[in-house]
Design a protein around this motif. Structure first.
Motif, PDB file in Angstrom:
ATOM      1  N   ARG A 161      -8.800   9.965  -1.402  1.00  0.00           N
ATOM      2  CA  ARG A 161      -8.858  10.113  -2.654  1.00  0.00           C
ATOM      3  C   ARG A 161      -9.912   9.270  -3.304  1.00  0.00           C
ATOM      4  NH1 ARG A 161      -4.163   8.860  -6.851  1.00  0.00           N
ATOM      5  NH2 ARG A 161      -5.250   7.010  -7.079  1.00  0.00           N
ATOM      6  N   ASP A 162      -9.925   7.980  -3.142  1.00  0.00           N
ATOM      7  CA  ASP A 162     -10.697   6.990  -4.216  1.00  0.00           C
ATOM      8  C   ASP A 162     -11.935   6.437  -3.240  1.00  0.00           C
ATOM      9  OD1 ASP A 162      -9.077   7.152  -6.533  1.00  0.00           O
ATOM     10  OD2 ASP A 162      -7.548   6.146  -5.312  1.00  0.00           O
ATOM     11  N   GLY A 163     -12.193   6.900  -1.816  1.00  0.00           N
ATOM     12  CA  GLY A 163     -13.236   6.435  -1.115  1.00  0.00           C
ATOM     13  C   GLY A 163     -13.158   5.003  -0.795  1.00  0.00           C
ATOM     14  N   LEU A 164     -11.974   4.518  -0.489  1.00  0.00           N
ATOM     15  CA  LEU A 164     -11.709   3.167   0.136  1.00  0.00           C
ATOM     16  C   LEU A 164     -12.151   3.022   1.484  1.00  0.00           C
ATOM     17  CD1 LEU A 164      -8.139   2.998  -1.570  1.00  0.00           C
ATOM     18  CD2 LEU A 164     -10.440   2.162  -2.653  1.00  0.00           C
ATOM     19  N   THR A 165     -12.983   2.108   1.801  1.00  0.00           N
ATOM     20  CA  THR A 165     -13.803   1.945   3.161  1.00  0.00           C
ATOM     21  C   THR A 165     -13.259   0.707   3.849  1.00  0.00           C
ATOM     22  OG1 THR A 165     -15.555   0.798   2.194  1.00  0.00           O
ATOM     23  CG2 THR A 165     -15.674   3.226   2.480  1.00  0.00           C
ATOM     24  N   PHE A 166     -12.172   0.124   3.219  1.00  0.00           N
ATOM     25  CA  PHE A 166     -11.706  -1.149   3.924  1.00  0.00           C
ATOM     26  C   PHE A 166     -10.209  -0.660   4.351  1.00  0.00           C
ATOM     27  CE2 PHE A 166     -10.919  -1.433  -0.643  1.00  0.00           C
ATOM     28  CZ  PHE A 166      -9.433  -1.658  -0.510  1.00  0.00           C
ATOM     29  N   PRO A 167      -9.736  -1.405   5.522  1.00  0.00           N
ATOM     30  CA  PRO A 167      -8.519  -0.999   6.021  1.00  0.00           C
ATOM     31  C   PRO A 167      -7.282  -1.158   4.947  1.00  0.00           C
ATOM     32  CG  PRO A 167      -9.555  -2.368   7.541  1.00  0.00           C
ATOM     33  CD  PRO A 167     -10.282  -2.362   6.391  1.00  0.00           C
ATOM     34  N   LEU A 168      -6.442  -0.204   4.883  1.00  0.00           N
ATOM     35  CA  LEU A 168      -5.370  -0.084   4.217  1.00  0.00           C
ATOM     36  C   LEU A 168      -4.195  -0.234   5.155  1.00  0.00           C
ATOM     37  CD1 LEU A 168      -5.951   2.677   1.446  1.00  0.00           C
ATOM     38  CD2 LEU A 168      -6.081  -0.004   1.303  1.00  0.00           C
ATOM     39  N   LEU A 169      -3.365  -1.081   5.351  1.00  0.00           N
ATOM     40  CA  LEU A 169      -2.404  -1.406   6.338  1.00  0.00           C
ATOM     41  C   LEU A 169      -0.980  -1.027   5.845  1.00  0.00           C
ATOM     42  CD1 LEU A 169      -3.899  -4.503   7.686  1.00  0.00           C
ATOM     43  CD2 LEU A 169      -4.341  -2.387   8.486  1.00  0.00           C
ATOM     44  N   SER A 170      -0.280  -0.205   6.859  1.00  0.00           N
ATOM     45  CA  SER A 170       1.200   0.095   6.575  1.00  0.00           C
ATOM     46  C   SER A 170       2.158  -1.088   7.182  1.00  0.00           C
ATOM     47  CB  SER A 170       1.144   1.433   7.235  1.00  0.00           C
ATOM     48  OG  SER A 170       2.569   1.874   7.042  1.00  0.00           O
ATOM     49  N   ASP A 171       2.907  -1.572   6.222  1.00  0.00           N
ATOM     50  CA  ASP A 171       3.988  -2.467   6.809  1.00  0.00           C
ATOM     51  C   ASP A 171       5.237  -1.822   6.133  1.00  0.00           C
ATOM     52  OD1 ASP A 171       5.231  -4.666   7.518  1.00  0.00           O
ATOM     53  OD2 ASP A 171       4.899  -5.784   5.813  1.00  0.00           O
ATOM     54  N   PRO A 172       6.030  -0.680   6.656  1.00  0.00           N
ATOM     55  CA  PRO A 172       7.136   0.030   6.366  1.00  0.00           C
ATOM     56  C   PRO A 172       8.351  -0.795   6.316  1.00  0.00           C
ATOM     57  CG  PRO A 172       6.427   0.987   8.525  1.00  0.00           C
ATOM     58  CD  PRO A 172       5.480  -0.099   7.741  1.00  0.00           C
ATOM     59  N   ASP A 173       8.414  -1.654   7.071  1.00  0.00           N
ATOM     60  CA  ASP A 173       9.442  -2.621   7.219  1.00  0.00           C
ATOM     61  C   ASP A 173       9.455  -3.800   6.706  1.00  0.00           C
ATOM     62  OD1 ASP A 173       8.037  -3.891   9.029  1.00  0.00           O
ATOM     63  OD2 ASP A 173       9.180  -3.329  10.896  1.00  0.00           O
ATOM     64  N   HIS A 174       8.518  -3.867   5.939  1.00  0.00           N
ATOM     65  CA  HIS A 174       7.964  -5.474   4.876  1.00  0.00           C
ATOM     66  C   HIS A 174       8.061  -6.469   5.754  1.00  0.00           C
ATOM     67  CE1 HIS A 174      12.253  -5.131   3.503  1.00  0.00           C
ATOM     68  NE2 HIS A 174      12.025  -3.912   3.252  1.00  0.00           N
ATOM     69  N   ARG A 175       7.929  -6.511   7.146  1.00  0.00           N
ATOM     70  CA  ARG A 175       8.075  -7.882   7.833  1.00  0.00           C
ATOM     71  C   ARG A 175       6.790  -8.566   7.482  1.00  0.00           C
ATOM     72  NH1 ARG A 175       9.146  -6.019  13.803  1.00  0.00           N
ATOM     73  NH2 ARG A 175      10.692  -4.800  13.093  1.00  0.00           N
ATOM     74  N   VAL A 176       5.688  -8.009   7.420  1.00  0.00           N
ATOM     75  CA  VAL A 176       4.282  -8.892   7.025  1.00  0.00           C
ATOM     76  C   VAL A 176       4.666  -9.346   5.616  1.00  0.00           C
ATOM     77  CG1 VAL A 176       1.882  -8.960   6.738  1.00  0.00           C
ATOM     78  CG2 VAL A 176       3.055  -7.951   8.761  1.00  0.00           C
ATOM     79  N   LEU A 177       4.992  -8.491   4.674  1.00  0.00           N
ATOM     80  CA  LEU A 177       5.148  -8.711   3.388  1.00  0.00           C
ATOM     81  C   LEU A 177       6.022  -9.776   2.985  1.00  0.00           C
ATOM     82  CD1 LEU A 177       5.330  -5.008   2.201  1.00  0.00           C
ATOM     83  CD2 LEU A 177       3.752  -6.666   1.168  1.00  0.00           C
ATOM     84  N   GLU A 178       7.344  -9.998   3.632  1.00  0.00           N
ATOM     85  CA  GLU A 178       8.017 -11.079   3.490  1.00  0.00           C
ATOM     86  C   GLU A 178       7.310 -12.375   4.447  1.00  0.00           C
ATOM     87  OE1 GLU A 178      11.948  -9.986   5.160  1.00  0.00           O
ATOM     88  OE2 GLU A 178      11.878  -8.139   4.490  1.00  0.00           O
ATOM     89  N   ALA A 179       6.754 -12.357   5.338  1.00  0.00           N
ATOM     90  CA  ALA A 179       6.094 -13.424   5.929  1.00  0.00           C
ATOM     91  C   ALA A 179       5.298 -14.164   5.105  1.00  0.00           C
ATOM     92  CB  ALA A 179       5.449 -13.112   7.317  1.00  0.00           C
TER      93      ALA A 179
END
Length: 161
Positions: free
Chosen positions: A89-107
């Motif tokens: 939708r927005d022409g984003l050309t850098f990686p958007l990463l999925s962290d559904p269990d939010h382990r990385v977000l928490e780390a």
């Protein structure tokens, strides 16, 4: 290396390694990007107004950041399909990463209690961590504002010139 007692990272901390799935289905592993500066930014939800503003600001600054040796990764708890829709939708050309269990977000200290319009909830704390070529935190910013954040980040990194 130092370690933060608040759960949040600080300059000098070793950046936690991770492997996450990107919006295009590829896997991205932070340690495979050693030798480069990596901007890892954490945002609450794809396709919301603030997150769109921030993502488009990163998109529009991507060439300047890349020229200075910085790679950008966006991380949210959104599923890959939603990230793919956001990127398209927005022409984003850098990686958007999925962290559904939010382990990385928490780390990274980017998951926790936050207050928005007087209401307290638990979720993604809009944050940016810059990792140096050796995998060490160079800069860590928490509770950043979506609007104007990329310009402030570029200034903080000495790149606006």
């Amino acid at each position: 290396m130092t370690s933060s007692t608040t759960g949040r990272l600080a300059p000098g901390d070793l950046a936690p390694d991770f492997t996450l799935t990107a919006h295009d289905g590829s896997s991205v592993t932070l340690s495979q990007l050693r030798g480069e500066h990596v901007v890892v930014y954490f945002y609450p939800a794809a396709m919301t107004p603030g997150c769109t503003t921030q993502a488009c600001d990163f998109r529009d600054s991507l060439d300047a950041l890349a020229a200075a040796g910085y790679r950008v990764l966006g991380v949210s708890k959104d599923p890959v399909a939603r990230l793919a829709e956001f990127a398209e939708r927005d022409g984003l050309t850098f990686p958007l990463l999925s962290d559904p269990d939010h382990r990385v977000l928490e780390a990274y200290g980017a998951w926790g209690e936050k207050t928005n319009y007087g209401r307290t909830s638990v979720g993604v704390v809009r944050s940016t961590v810059v990792v140096d070529p050796q995998g060490v935190v160079e800069l860590a910013q928490y509770n950043v504002r979506a609007t104007g954040h990329v310009a402030k980040l570029r200034k903080d990194l000495g790149l606006d010139g």
